[in-house]
Scaffold this active site. Sequence first.
Site, mmCIF file in Angstrom:
data_model
loop_
_atom_site.group_PDB
_atom_site.id
_atom_site.type_symbol
_atom_site.label_atom_id
_atom_site.label_comp_id
_atom_site.label_asym_id
_atom_site.label_seq_id
_atom_site.Cartn_x
_atom_site.Cartn_y
_atom_site.Cartn_z
ATOM 1 N N ASP A 45 0.777 -1.240 0.000
ATOM 2 C CA ASP A 45 0.000 0.000 0.000
ATOM 3 C C ASP A 45 0.815 1.301 0.000
ATOM 4 O O ASP A 45 1.774 1.428 0.765
ATOM 5 C CB ASP A 45 -0.864 0.086 1.276
ATOM 6 C CG ASP A 45 -1.562 -1.201 1.608
ATOM 7 O OD1 ASP A 45 -1.491 -2.164 0.833
ATOM 8 O OD2 ASP A 45 -2.197 -1.245 2.688
ATOM 9 N N GLU A 83 -10.455 -2.501 4.294
ATOM 10 C CA GLU A 83 -9.117 -2.011 4.631
ATOM 11 C C GLU A 83 -8.943 -0.609 4.032
ATOM 12 O O GLU A 83 -9.698 -0.205 3.153
ATOM 13 C CB GLU A 83 -8.039 -2.939 4.035
ATOM 14 C CG GLU A 83 -8.099 -4.371 4.558
ATOM 15 C CD GLU A 83 -6.992 -5.262 4.015
ATOM 16 O OE1 GLU A 83 -6.429 -6.024 4.805
ATOM 17 O OE2 GLU A 83 -6.697 -5.224 2.808
#
Length: 499
Positions: free
Chosen positions: A39, A221
């Site tokens: 990420d 998420e």
Amino acid sequence: MLIICINSLFMPIASSQDLYHEPHRPQIHFSPKEKWINDPNGMVYLNGVYHLFFQHYPDSSKWGPMHWGHAVSKDLIHWQQLPIALYPDSLGYIFSGSAVADKNNTSGLGIKGQIPLVAIFTSHDPNKKAEKSIGRENQSIAYSLDNGNTWVKYAANPVLKNPGITDFRDPKVMWYEPGKKWIMTLATKDRVTFYSSPNLKEWKKESDFGNDAGAHGGVWECPDLFPLDYNGKKIWVLIANINPGGPNKGSATQYFLGNFDGHQFTASSTNTKWIDYGPDDYAGITWSNTGDRKIFIGWMSNWMYANEVPTEKWRNALTIPRELKIKAIGKELFVVSEPVKELSGIATNPVAIEKLSIAKNMDLSKKIKDIQIPCRITISMEKTSDFSFTLSNDMQEEIKIGYDKSSNHYYIDRTKSGKTNFNKEFAAVHTAPRFTSNAKMDITLVIDLSSVELFADNGLTVMTSVFFPNKPYQQITVQSPGNLLLNKLEYTSLKSIWP
Ligand code: FRU
């Protein structure tokens, strides 16, 4: 002999293994010098510099103990990787999160004349995970008093303790001016939970959203919450990444539109909408401190195969930064994304062809000299018709990107794209709906050595897909079952962002 030596001393012959020029290495996208990335984290703009942090494991090309890697850019396109910003500590790995410029020094962490940058992230305790203890994820902060160069962890971490939820992570923090407070949007298993704070250190629960809205094929998420202007009205966007459960399997980024009143988010529709329908845009969130401009970047991979994609020196990359806006189709509002305008800064050799008619199959090199990848291709047509672009090499490997009128779908077919057998989910045809019934169609393709990003109808439908041919694709052809008339085709090469 001597000549060879002198030559190699003064004119090193570029080898395909030179840093940033290895086979498959993205040339116009950020990837770490080496090892693992997932990420994007903590993106914040300060003093003319875009900071980009990222989930990074510096010891392996597979996921492991998470650090925050760090890179900076002045134009969102050229990146310079800096030393690691945050290392795992006694509270655990440094999972995803965000960063803010605390301009009013609400945290008291600043010093005179220096705006503190504050990073808010999840401390993930791997030992507690091994013991199956629920409280393994807690929120912590760190701050920088030198424009992001060095970071100090706050001594009293964690600042937000786990209330008994296994998946309790990825804080995205924003300043909510009407309430003069910080709002944290946190992924809490099957929903997001909003917390507020006057000082980034003490947090109070406000509300939650989503257990009965949107997609639930996996855990939520990396959320994000921000307003966008639409005709002078504020529309709140709530992003909730989800894994698995995406529209083409695995990881993907859903969003909701609605209102946020400082305490609660109310969705105007609970239908699932996706920022990107392709298989390879995940965990995307936006930069903070960029004023009215909202810039999004995602991880160009998918948890289904991210650990197995066939690169070794580094593994995975990020998407092209995209600017997000609101657009209405009839009465329904959507988030549209388009590559940031700064991408044009690396565009060279532009060619524009008006009124191009394509019967069945056309090799673009017949019309455009020196066609090469990376490049950007934009087409517009007055009348929607089937078409496809094929990128291929002389090993019969190809990826096809197109539109099918009968199903009203865009698609990317990577079944014959080259190396595909590292994971059984990789070789697939991915599809995405077209949302407008406008007869006119506009398409932009951003093509790199191992990825393509499709922005259709000015960013209303977006698809990102990675690929790994055994030899770089060097041919680009356009196909259409009938006679395709393009109003305009624009091509530009894109210069590598690496030295
Ligand atoms: C999303 C994610 C986050 C987590 C991080 C760990 O891809 O699973 O929820 O913080 O990756 O690397």
